[in-house]
Enzyme design. Structure first.
Site, mmCIF file in Angstrom:
data_model
loop_
_atom_site.group_PDB
_atom_site.id
_atom_site.type_symbol
_atom_site.label_atom_id
_atom_site.label_comp_id
_atom_site.label_asym_id
_atom_site.label_seq_id
_atom_site.Cartn_x
_atom_site.Cartn_y
_atom_site.Cartn_z
ATOM 1 N N ASP A 333 0.790 -1.238 -0.146
ATOM 2 C CA ASP A 333 -0.171 0.001 -0.118
ATOM 3 C C ASP A 333 0.789 1.350 0.058
ATOM 4 O OD1 ASP A 333 0.878 -0.736 2.472
ATOM 5 O OD2 ASP A 333 -0.613 0.338 3.512
ATOM 6 N N ARG A 337 5.599 4.035 6.121
ATOM 7 C CA ARG A 337 5.112 4.187 7.484
ATOM 8 C C ARG A 337 4.927 2.644 8.141
ATOM 9 N NH1 ARG A 337 -0.955 5.877 5.644
ATOM 10 N NH2 ARG A 337 -2.088 3.578 5.310
ATOM 11 N N ASP A 338 4.683 2.546 9.304
ATOM 12 C CA ASP A 338 4.557 1.434 9.809
ATOM 13 C C ASP A 338 3.385 0.631 9.375
ATOM 14 O OD1 ASP A 338 2.458 2.687 11.016
ATOM 15 O OD2 ASP A 338 2.827 2.356 13.065
ATOM 16 N N GLU A 339 3.330 0.082 8.452
ATOM 17 C CA GLU A 339 2.408 -0.876 7.473
ATOM 18 C C GLU A 339 3.337 -1.413 6.339
ATOM 19 O OE1 GLU A 339 -2.369 -0.292 6.073
ATOM 20 O OE2 GLU A 339 -1.380 1.578 6.931
ATOM 21 N N ASP A 346 -5.837 -2.744 -2.647
ATOM 22 C CA ASP A 346 -5.288 -1.757 -3.239
ATOM 23 C C ASP A 346 -4.581 -2.588 -4.367
ATOM 24 O OD1 ASP A 346 -4.937 -1.194 -0.213
ATOM 25 O OD2 ASP A 346 -3.710 0.475 -1.069
ATOM 26 N N TRP A 404 -11.941 -6.071 -1.061
ATOM 27 C CA TRP A 404 -10.249 -6.441 -0.709
ATOM 28 C C TRP A 404 -10.150 -7.996 -1.064
ATOM 29 C CZ3 TRP A 404 -12.234 -1.834 0.236
ATOM 30 C CH2 TRP A 404 -11.182 -0.812 0.497
ATOM 31 N N GLU A 605 -2.700 8.786 -0.994
ATOM 32 C CA GLU A 605 -3.642 8.035 -0.250
ATOM 33 C C GLU A 605 -4.949 8.758 -0.163
ATOM 34 O OE1 GLU A 605 -4.094 5.155 3.771
ATOM 35 O OE2 GLU A 605 -2.718 6.869 3.703
ATOM 36 N N HIS A 626 0.673 6.291 -2.289
ATOM 37 C CA HIS A 626 -0.140 5.140 -2.207
ATOM 38 C C HIS A 626 -0.637 5.076 -3.779
ATOM 39 C CE1 HIS A 626 -1.147 3.706 1.634
ATOM 40 N NE2 HIS A 626 -2.312 3.560 1.091
#
Length: 731
Positions: A333, A337-339, A346, A404, A605, A626
């Site tokens: 995605d 960041r913390d992802e 996506d 999703w 995003e 994104h």
């Protein structure tokens, strides 16, 4: 795998060294004329060297897969690197296996990184194998800390010493598979375009482009001096360095210098950034000695778009960069960041655009095999693949939501459309069918899917400031995707000469139920889905409503992740191409070109990630890299440029370009499995000239005309109906 790895043992350090990355070594001798091959993999990420020379160019090997069932093994030819006396060294980092990103999910496999390797040497003395076992040695490496989210610390003063023998672990080898995906490797190298001094007194390097990768730098230093760097995507409204949207990800680069001239870089992690803040550096450092190294999967470029509009050209470049930055072994995605997860939603909204711009067959095939491996017995699919359980240590959660998890059907079908590989479609058909059958049970006899967790029209703007899921009804969206997946499954079975009649009937049943339950559409997204998925009972009425919703909103969109990919298609396919162009070329927020005018170099995003006054939507979830809204590139290729596969894999081509007078010129090129397809249109006063090139037979649709042509290049000039001529050049 080969017998080499059958005799190899998983190894790890014999002592707990905390966050320090270990380095393993094996010495061996080779006669002149020897040949050598290395097979290697790891729980974690590794970097291997023979006699100080890096082996291969796979960055973050062995990549990211569903480790319990699928772990890729790489094979390298080492012959050119051999000497008489040889030292093989391998550093091992946590990577996706044991860092913060994994949330401890893989502890059942091993409680930390592990290495598995074997070197096969053939020389005048015969054939010998050097497989990992207790005879291999380990020491502490200069990499003192490494984490996907938090960055890396490297102490150049450290020389591995106090070598000790390894321990072995019985982790099993049932998950080993050959290398399947494209390797991740270094690509573009960017120099700073500016050195900024912020109002807060910060020293910031601007590389002019947001990237995924790492910083490389060369400095002259005294031992113990540090290079300390922080990463950011944007500056705040006052021009200061901004990192709040990285959330808990520290994303730091710390390099502790030895004496003299030296070069530092990352080894076991990656970063998403445009800006680097120089928090600390040896005196005399030079910006010109810093480089942003771009890292992504080694995908072949296949698509290009160029227009007469500089803003639209920049949007397209932003989309391409956003795709590259988020195609790092899995379709993530975001990279910062913390992802940084392989979110299925996506991926399914972007895969049509991505497979025009890049050859994504091998990349997505590998990822879909991970998806199939993780599909639960009831047919549900995780919302991110691999499912690392970021938000909870129970990876059974975050599964089975509409749009999703529908990636289990949409992505295999799109790969078939792009590449025409029936065997690949056949491979994924069980996953597709299991997913549709799960939704069938969840929806029940009513065929209205109203149970479970759904994201709605994620980040749509039609439900007010700060809302995440939008105003579109979740059960409307869920049922629409249920119908869409059922229809695609039926078409897949037809393509494979299987009996898809039951799923064709299921689609018709869901369609009737949807029309009965939702006799009206209330949002742009609801209209777009009803039109594009063939669910509208009165398409003309719904199309007119959609066009009016756009016009009444100042020719601006309100759609989120779910509706945006289909919005322009729904308009142009139903007689409102002008309105589609109104949205495409809109420069006021919310729009694609608003971010371009705000200086974006990738796709945001949120439509309002940054507002006109420079303020931000939120610190909670606000990525500036994104790829989801970059799905509009699919419309640029297929509608504006008019290039579509007539038959799967572009065995035949369908041309149906849609010109607009606000663009003087529009050019599209797609390298297909059968050759290069080109579409160009250009206005000359009252007429538009089309130049269309196809390597295979094609159908050309221009207005109400239709031409069936052989391979060749064709020129048409169209204005009013009395001014037509055609030129043809056959290959």
């Amino acid at each position: 795998m080969s017998q080499i790895l059958e005799y190899a043992s998983w190894i790890y350090p014999s002592e707990d060294i905390g966050e320090i990355c270990p380095v393993f070594r094996k010495h061996f001798t080779a006669r002149p004329g020897a040949a050598a091959k290395l097979e290697i993999t790891a729980f974690g990420v590794y970097e291997a060297f023979l006699n100080g020379q890096r082996i291969g160019n796979f960055f973050l090997a062995p990549g990211w897969t569903s480790y319990p069932t699928r772990l890729q093994v790489q094979t390298y030819d080492l012959t050119a690197l051999l000497r008489e006396e040889n030292e093989l060294t391998v550093t091992l980092g946590k990577g996706w296996f044991a860092g913060r990103i994994s949330a401890g999910v893989y502890q059942a496999l091993a409680d930390g990184p592990r290495l598995l390797a074997a070197l096969h040497l053939t020389d005048a003395d015969g054939t010998r194998e050097y497989a990992t076992d207790e005879s291999w040695q380990w020491a502490e490496s200069p990499i003192r800390f490494s984490d996907i989210y938090d960055g890396e610390t490297y102490d150049a003063r450290v020389t591995p010493e106090n070598w000790r023998f390894c321990r072995t672990d019985s982790c099993g080898k049932q998950m080993l598979i050959p290398q399947e995906g494209e390797i991740v490797t270094e690509h573009e190298r960017l120099k700073p375009v500016a050195v900024l001094h912020t109002p807060k007194g910060e020293m910031v390097l601007d590389f002019g482009q947001e990237i995924t990768g790492y910083a490389e730098f060369t400095v002259q230093a005294r031992a113990g001096e540090r290079v300390l760097l922080s990463c950011a995507e944007v500056l705040d409204a006052d021009g200061n360095f901004y990192t709040e949207n990285y959330r808990s990800a520290k994303s730091r680069i710390e390099y502790i210098c030895r004496g003299g001239i030296q070069t530092g870089r990352a080894h076991h992690t990656f970063y998403g950034f445009r800006y680097l803040r120089v928090d600390e550096a040896p005196e005399g450092w030079q910006a010109e000695n810093f480089t942003a190294v771009c890292v992504y999967s080694d995908l072949q470029r296949t698509g290009w778009i160029r227009t007469s509009d500089p803003l639209l050209n920049q949007l397209y470049q932003n989309i391409v960069w956003g795709e590259k930055d988020n195609l790092l072994d899995v379709p993530t995605d975001c990279p910062q960041r913390d992802e940084r997860l392989g979110w299925t939603g996506d991926a399914q909204v972007s895969i049509r655009a991505i497979t025009c711009t890049f050859d994504g067959k091998r990349f997505f095939s590998k990822w879909l095999r991970d998806m199939a491996a993780e599909q639960r017995g009831d047919g549900t699919v995780s919302h991110f693949v691999p499912n690392v359980g970021l938000f909870t240590k129970d990876p059974a959660l975050f599964c089975g939501g509409s749009a999703w998890a529908d990636a289990a059907v949409i992505c295999p079908w799109q790969l078939y459309q792009a590449y025409g590989d029936k065997e690949l479609l056949r491979e994924h058909l069980p996953m597709m069918q299991k997913w549709v059958e799960y939704v069938c049970r969840a929806a029940g006899d009513s065929c209205i899917w109203s149970t479970g967790h759904h994201y709605g029209d994620w980040l749509a703007l039609d439900a007010g400031e700060g809302n995440y899921t939008g105003a579109s009804r979740k059960e409307f969206i869920a049922t629409a995707f249920y119908a869409h997946s059922a229809q695609l499954l039926a078409q897949a079975m037809d393509a494979l000469d299987m009996d898809g009649a039951a799923y064709h009937r299921l689609f018709e049943t869901i369609r009737a139920a949807h029309q009965n339950a939702f006799p009206d559409c209330r949002t742009q997204t609801e209209c777009a889905l009803a039109l594009h998925f063939g669910l509208a009972a009165a398409p003309d009425r719904v199309a007119a409503q959609l066009a009016e919703l756009v016009r009444s909103n100042g020719n601006r969109l309100t759609t989120g992740f779910v509706g945006t990919p289909y919005l322009l298609h729904a308009l142009s396919e139903n007689g409102y191409a002008q309105t589609a162009y109104d949205l495409l070329l809109q420069t006021k927020a919310p729009s694609w070109l608003f971010s371009v005018k705000m200086g974006a170099t990738t796709v945001w995003e949120h439509w309002d990630s940054r507002k006109a006054d420079g303020s931000f939507w939120s610190t909670d979830m606000n990525s500036f890299n994104h790829h989801a809204y970059g799905a509009v590139a699919d419309w640029l290729y297929a509608a504006a440029g008019g290039i579509r596969p007539g038959k799967p894999g572009y065995e035949t081509v369908l041309f149906s370009p849609i010109p607009n007078r606000r663009l003087q010129r529009f050019e599209v090129v797609v390298n297909t499995p059968h050759g290069k397809v080109c579409s160009c249109w250009k206005w000359n006063g009252p007429t538009v000239t089309y130049v269309l090139t196809t390597p295979v037979s094609a159908e050309i649709r221009l207005g109400g005309e239709q031409h069936n042509v052989a391979a060749g290049t064709y020129t048409f000039v169209r204005g009013d109906t009395t001014n037509r001529r055609m030129k043809q050049r056959i290959f």
